[in-house]
Design an enzyme around this catalytic site. Structure first.
Site, short mmCIF file in Angstrom:
data_model
loop_
_atom_site.label_atom_id
_atom_site.label_comp_id
_atom_site.label_asym_id
_atom_site.label_seq_id
_atom_site.Cartn_x
_atom_site.Cartn_y
_atom_site.Cartn_z
N GLY A 60 -16.55 4.97 -3.17
CA GLY A 60 -15.59 6.31 -2.25
C GLY A 60 -15.81 5.14 -1.61
O GLY A 60 -15.15 6.11 -0.54
N ASP B 203 2.80 2.07 -5.02
CA ASP B 203 2.93 2.21 -5.97
C ASP B 203 3.58 3.07 -7.06
O ASP B 203 3.98 2.99 -7.51
CB ASP B 203 1.63 1.89 -7.35
CG ASP B 203 0.33 3.09 -6.65
OD1 ASP B 203 0.60 3.54 -5.66
OD2 ASP B 203 -0.68 3.31 -6.90
N GLU C 122 0.68 -1.17 -0.05
CA GLU C 122 0.22 0.21 0.44
C GLU C 122 0.81 0.93 0.16
O GLU C 122 1.67 0.95 0.58
CB GLU C 122 -1.09 0.17 1.50
CG GLU C 122 -1.62 0.05 1.23
CD GLU C 122 -2.90 0.12 0.09
OE1 GLU C 122 -2.93 0.01 -1.18
OE2 GLU C 122 -3.45 -1.35 0.90
N HIS C 123 0.17 2.44 -0.91
CA HIS C 123 1.15 3.34 -0.98
C HIS C 123 2.40 3.51 -1.32
O HIS C 123 3.59 3.75 -1.20
CB HIS C 123 1.55 3.93 0.31
CG HIS C 123 0.37 5.30 0.43
ND1 HIS C 123 0.00 5.94 -0.35
CD2 HIS C 123 -1.35 4.98 1.29
CE1 HIS C 123 -1.33 6.66 -0.03
NE2 HIS C 123 -2.05 5.69 1.14
N GLY D 48 -12.92 3.47 -1.14
CA GLY D 48 -11.38 2.69 -1.14
C GLY D 48 -11.08 1.43 -2.48
O GLY D 48 -11.00 0.38 -2.63
N ASP E 202 -4.81 0.86 -9.77
CA ASP E 202 -6.33 0.25 -9.61
C ASP E 202 -6.99 0.23 -11.36
O ASP E 202 -7.75 -0.92 -11.17
CB ASP E 202 -7.80 2.12 -9.32
CG ASP E 202 -7.32 1.79 -8.16
OD1 ASP E 202 -6.30 1.94 -7.13
OD2 ASP E 202 -7.96 3.75 -7.63
N SER F 247 -12.56 1.48 -5.57
CA SER F 247 -12.42 1.58 -7.03
C SER F 247 -13.07 1.68 -8.03
O SER F 247 -13.32 1.32 -9.23
CB SER F 247 -11.37 0.59 -7.81
OG SER F 247 -9.80 1.61 -7.62
P1 ADP Z 1 -13.53 4.98 -5.69
O1 ADP Z 1 -12.50 4.36 -6.65
O2 ADP Z 1 -12.31 5.00 -4.51
O3 ADP Z 1 -14.46 4.45 -5.28
P2 ADP Z 1 -12.94 7.76 -6.18
O4 ADP Z 1 -13.83 8.90 -5.37
O5 ADP Z 1 -12.21 7.67 -6.87
O6 ADP Z 1 -13.61 6.83 -5.54
O7 ADP Z 1 -14.04 7.69 -6.84
C1 ADP Z 1 -15.59 7.55 -6.89
C2 ADP Z 1 -16.54 8.60 -7.99
O8 ADP Z 1 -16.33 8.28 -9.10
C3 ADP Z 1 -18.00 9.50 -7.95
O9 ADP Z 1 -17.68 10.28 -7.14
C4 ADP Z 1 -18.29 9.58 -9.36
O10 ADP Z 1 -17.69 10.62 -9.53
C5 ADP Z 1 -17.95 8.87 -10.33
N1 ADP Z 1 -18.21 7.81 -10.39
C6 ADP Z 1 -17.89 5.57 -9.42
N2 ADP Z 1 -18.73 5.01 -10.02
C7 ADP Z 1 -19.62 5.94 -10.74
C8 ADP Z 1 -20.97 5.47 -11.74
N3 ADP Z 1 -21.34 4.27 -11.14
N4 ADP Z 1 -21.72 6.78 -12.28
C9 ADP Z 1 -21.66 7.79 -12.15
N5 ADP Z 1 -19.93 8.48 -11.77
C10 ADP Z 1 -18.88 7.46 -11.00
MG MG Z 2 -11.38 5.84 -7.54
#
Ligand code: ADP
Ligand code: MG
Length: 415
Positions: free
Chosen positions: A141, A49, A46-47, A143, A201, A145
């Site tokens: 959100g 990459d 972790e951390h 973690g 990711d 991906s």
């Molecule tokens: P993680 O990748 O850990 O889930 P991130 O903050 O990197 O969190 O990414 C989340 C963002 O990706 C969301 O706020 C949105 O903008 C976008 N996103 C991811 N999946 C979707 C989806 N199914 N529909 C719309 N936006 C999405």
């Molecule tokens: Mg992400």
């Protein structure tokens, strides 16, 4: 009686049905096909990459689905709809630019338009317009991906529809071509969405293997399969989505990344993974905080190398299971104490899982919220989830959710 919520993965058929329904409801005709890309968890590394180390991710059975059709008239218009977002978004592909330019793309469409933009920058394209519908069972959100799953689903769709010939199929992937798709998806996230990402990711979503983990060498970009068959030993990989309110804070991420880059230049290496003598390297760092950050990176690189050789040496039982448990635990403790990227929710999930008999537990992903993982005997999974829910309640944390996962197949077309 304590209850808990598990997030089940859709079958690919179910994902296809859902996203096709959304496409037809929105655009009133049938898509040309459906593509999918998985979320991921990183087992260890972790951390590291962005420091050129190795990571050991698996793809999740939880996926993002994209139903797509090409516009015949070359209008270079994207129409986007997602079950996880409001309304239909339109984006003119001629007006897409970096997040810090006047052509910045707002909202989640940046992840989609960014992939097309990045492929065009690399000389693929120009692309026509597309209608796209998205649905996903990857938690947002957490973690895990969801952002990479979204980018990678678009990348494999466009690869097929525009006949770029890069990624091959799920059953017969072209790993060299997929590396190019990884670069485009990273660029979409870094340059267009303006979010920091080191490539773990996107590589996981596009280059993982069903039933295996992969060793991803972030220095030379190579991957190879690594055995990770928990089911054979009556073990489960439990993912705990902490639902902690704060997600990966970009300022914190950037400050850690900067500390690593500055330390590398003090030590006289290009990347921290190039350090050969840990003691001597650490002795050159006077700043206490920087010292701790680098100690995490160097010790994590070592733990990850050890974990890979343990996984390579046989099934997960006896001393090998104990060794992996110690490495998982050491990784978390280092992320908590030296890299300082955990939070009370992550630490609690890990502590309670360990008390409940986990064979190793650690946070996974960037930290500051997100998810933790634990290897647990099948017959203790239920009690472990209840114990975590109870202790979250006692502490007044949000209710966590759980995913029970096995290593799944990479991104590609749903057949
Ligand atoms: P993680 O990748 O850990 O889930 P991130 O903050 O990197 O969190 O990414 C989340 C963002 O990706 C969301 O706020 C949105 O903008 C976008 N996103 C991811 N999946 C979707 C989806 N199914 N529909 C719309 N936006 C999405
Ligand atoms: Mg992400």
């Amino acid at each position: 009686m304590t209850t808990y919520t598990t997030v089940t993965a859709w079958t690919q058929k179910e994902g296809e049905r859902r996203v096709t329904d959304l496409f037809i409801d929105t655009y009133h005709y049938h898509p040309q096909g459906v593509w999918q890309a998985p979320g991921r968890v990183n087992l260890i590394g972790e951390h590291v990459d962005y420091n050129g180390g190795k990571c050991v991710p698996i793809a999740l059975p939880h996926r993002t689905y994209a139903a797509v059709a090409t516009h015949d008239d070359n209008d270079r218009l994207l129409r986007l709809v997602s079950r996880q977002a409001d309304g239909v978004t339109e984006i003119d592909l001629n007006k897409v630019g970096p997040y810090d330019s006047p052509q910045k793309v707002d909202g989640w469409g940046a992840y989609v338009a960014g992939v097309l933009w990045a492929l065009e920058q690399k000389g693929y394209g120009p692309f026509p317009g597309y209608d796209i519908a998205i649905d996903s069972c990857v938690p947002f959100g957490a973690g895990l991906s969801s952002s990479a799953a979204l980018e990678c689903a678009i990348a494999v769709a466009v690869d097929d529809l525009a006949e770029l010939g890069l990624g091959g199929s799920v059953d017969d992937p072209d790993d060299e071509g997929r590396k190019i798709l990884v670069e485009a998806c990273m660029s979409a996230e870094n340059d267009i969405a303006g979010a920091n990402t080191g490539g773990l990711d996107q590589s996981s979503s596009l280059r993982c293997r069903e039933g295996k983990a992969i060793m991803l060498d972030c220095q030379d970009g190579s991957v190879r399969p690594v055995e990770f068959d928990l089911g054979a030993k009556n073990l489960t990989l439990l993912v705990i989505d902490t639902k902690a309110p704060h997600s990966l804070n970009d300022g914190q991420y950037a400050s850690r990344r900067n500390a690593c880059e500055q330390a590398a230049s003090i030590i006289g290496v290009e990347l921290l993974a190039d350090v050969s003598d840990t003691e001597a390297a650490l002795a050159q760092l006077n700043d206490k905080e920087q010292y701790k950050r680098v100690r995490h990176v160097l010790s994590e690189i070592e733990r990850t190398d050890k974990a890979i050789s343990v996984l390579d040496s046989g099934d997960l039982s006896g001393q090998r299971l104990e060794a992996i448990a110690a490495l998982f635990n050491g990784s978390h403790d280092s992320l908590r104490d030296d890299y300082e990227v955990t939070c009370p929710e992550l630490d609690t999930a890990v502590d309670v899982a360990r008390q409940a008999g986990a064979h190793g537990a650690r946070m996974t992903g960037g930290g500051f919220g997100g998810s933790a993982i634990a290897i647990i005997d099948n017959d203790k999974v239920d009690a472990t989830m209840k114990a975590i829910v109870d202790s979250y309640q006692e502490r007044g944390f949000n209710e966590p959710e759980f995913l029970l996962v096995t290593p799944a197949a990479p991104a590609g077309r749903v057949n």
